[in-house]
Every structure is written in C-alpha cells, then in structure tokens.
Scaffold this motif. Structure first.
Motif, PDB file in Angstrom:
ATOM      1  N   THR A 113     -14.487  -1.438  23.117  1.00  0.00           N
ATOM      2  CA  THR A 113     -15.102  -1.977  21.282  1.00  0.00           C
ATOM      3  C   THR A 113     -14.207  -1.373  20.120  1.00  0.00           C
ATOM      4  O   THR A 113     -14.384  -2.778  19.430  1.00  0.00           O
ATOM      5  N   PHE A 114     -13.757  -0.582  20.042  1.00  0.00           N
ATOM      6  CA  PHE A 114     -13.081  -0.981  18.967  1.00  0.00           C
ATOM      7  C   PHE A 114     -12.197  -1.932  18.923  1.00  0.00           C
ATOM      8  O   PHE A 114     -11.515  -1.993  18.214  1.00  0.00           O
ATOM      9  N   MET A 138     -11.597  -3.247   8.574  1.00  0.00           N
ATOM     10  CA  MET A 138     -12.748  -3.234   8.600  1.00  0.00           C
ATOM     11  C   MET A 138     -13.533  -2.822   9.833  1.00  0.00           C
ATOM     12  O   MET A 138     -14.644  -2.156   9.712  1.00  0.00           O
ATOM     13  N   ALA A 139     -12.584  -2.634  11.533  1.00  0.00           N
ATOM     14  CA  ALA A 139     -13.190  -2.255  11.973  1.00  0.00           C
ATOM     15  C   ALA A 139     -13.059  -0.997  12.033  1.00  0.00           C
ATOM     16  O   ALA A 139     -14.247   0.072  12.906  1.00  0.00           O
ATOM     17  N   ALA A 140     -12.415  -0.028  11.195  1.00  0.00           N
ATOM     18  CA  ALA A 140     -12.826   1.522  11.003  1.00  0.00           C
ATOM     19  C   ALA A 140     -14.491   2.057  10.411  1.00  0.00           C
ATOM     20  O   ALA A 140     -14.956   2.654  10.561  1.00  0.00           O
ATOM     21  N   GLN A 141     -14.927   0.913   9.717  1.00  0.00           N
ATOM     22  CA  GLN A 141     -15.837   0.953   8.739  1.00  0.00           C
ATOM     23  C   GLN A 141     -17.392   0.992   9.978  1.00  0.00           C
ATOM     24  O   GLN A 141     -18.495   1.216   9.649  1.00  0.00           O
ATOM     25  N   LYS A 192     -11.204  -8.886  15.854  1.00  0.00           N
ATOM     26  CA  LYS A 192     -12.168 -10.223  15.324  1.00  0.00           C
ATOM     27  C   LYS A 192     -11.906  -9.990  13.787  1.00  0.00           C
ATOM     28  O   LYS A 192     -12.086 -11.019  12.612  1.00  0.00           O
ATOM     29  N   TYR A 193     -12.139  -8.286  13.244  1.00  0.00           N
ATOM     30  CA  TYR A 193     -11.961  -8.061  11.819  1.00  0.00           C
ATOM     31  C   TYR A 193     -10.789  -7.492  10.870  1.00  0.00           C
ATOM     32  O   TYR A 193     -10.982  -7.356   9.540  1.00  0.00           O
ATOM     33  N   ARG A 221     -20.358   5.709   6.272  1.00  0.00           N
ATOM     34  CA  ARG A 221     -19.780   5.107   7.388  1.00  0.00           C
ATOM     35  C   ARG A 221     -19.384   5.824   8.281  1.00  0.00           C
ATOM     36  O   ARG A 221     -19.359   6.877   8.062  1.00  0.00           O
ATOM     37  N   PRO A 222     -18.769   5.814   9.533  1.00  0.00           N
ATOM     38  CA  PRO A 222     -18.046   6.055  10.534  1.00  0.00           C
ATOM     39  C   PRO A 222     -17.144   6.968   9.886  1.00  0.00           C
ATOM     40  O   PRO A 222     -16.716   8.354  10.292  1.00  0.00           O
ATOM     41  N   THR A 223     -16.151   5.972   8.959  1.00  0.00           N
ATOM     42  CA  THR A 223     -14.693   7.388   8.694  1.00  0.00           C
ATOM     43  C   THR A 223     -14.492   7.796   7.304  1.00  0.00           C
ATOM     44  O   THR A 223     -14.084   8.859   7.104  1.00  0.00           O
TER      45      THR A 223
END
Length: 164
Positions: A83-84, A95-98, A90-91, A161-163
């Motif tokens: 998923t990561f 952006m993925a880290a967000q 894609k992004y 956000r997650p990070t």
C-alpha cells in the motif's frame, strides 16, 4: 446504556493477545451494501477485543439506521508495504507519507486500526467520542480509527497526519 455494554463486551475479551504482523488481513471484502465504491471486509486478523468492539459498534449504528463497512482492517507487513509503495508510485513520497505509514509504524499491521466507510458511518463513529473504544487519530483521515480500551473516557488529541 448501549455504549457501556459495548465497552464491557470488548473489555471482557483478552486484550493482551498480540497479533502476528506478518498475518494478512482480509483483502477481498464484499462490496459495501450502501456504497459499493468501498469494500466490507471481515474482521480477520484484528485483535479479538477490537473485532468484538467493531461488531458491537456496527450493531449500535444499525439501530440508528447507519450501516458501517469495514473498508480496511488488519494488514500484514507485506500488505502495508505494498500500500505504501503504491501511494509513493502514484503520488510521490512526500504525499504518500501524509496518508500511509510504512509497516513498522502502522497500527493496521498491529491489528488495532480500522478504516470505516461510507461517510455516514465514520461520522457516526466519530460522534461516539471514544465511548466505544474507537477514536479518530488523524485530522486528514476521517475514516481511520484506532482502538484502545482507555479511549472510552475520551479520545486523545488528533494528529494533523500520520507522519506528524
């Protein structure tokens, strides 16, 4: 009070049993009956107390005519990494880290996070303010909830956000 019954049922289940981070969760859910853009996975791989709390919360929501779908629950390290990696492709990495954490930081891998859909379902669950043990954790992920029995006395302050 129904909320108290849900909390008591979840607390009665052994919360100390850790899940195997390499055991996959359900990746083949059926279409969500109220919004087929989402899936409705089984609780496979979630900690037993969380699966019990989810089942009870879902029943309570149904009393309020809200159908909740488990769009994503337990993920193995491999599922989380995929998923990561997909988000990075894609992004881009920033952006993925967000939106997606790597496996070593993900509560999905530990079997204690769920993604709830559709909108009416996750807003209903957020309005319980942790009374059922589920709290929204991130400002930017309205659908993402984590479970902890201590949340029944109130949710922790959300992170942006997650990070963060």
């Amino acid at each position: 009070m129904a909320d108290a019954a849900v909390a008591a049922a979840a607390a009665a289940v052994d919360q100390t049993a850790a899940v195997d981070p390499d055991t996959a969760g359900d990746d083949s859910g059926t279409p969500c009956a109220v919004d087929p853009r989402y899936t409705d996975e089984t609780t496979q791989g979630l900690r037993t107390d969380i699966a019990a709390a989810w089942t009870a919360a879902r029943a309570l929501a149904a009393v309020d005519d809200v159908q909740m779908c488990l769009a994503d629950g337990k993920r193995s390290r491999g599922q989380q990494q995929a998923t990561f990696d997909d988000y990075v492709q894609k992004y881009g990495a920033e952006m993925a880290a967000q939106y997606v954490l790597p496996p070593e930081k993900s509560a999905h891998v530990l079997g204690r996070a769920i993604d709830v859909q559709p909108y009416a379902a996750y807003t209903w669950l957020e309005e319980t303010d942790g009374r059922l043990g589920f709290c929204r954790i991130y400002d930017n992920e309205a659908w993402h909830f984590e479970y902890d029995r201590s949340y029944t006395s109130g949710c922790p302050v959300r992170l942006p956000r997650p990070t963060a």
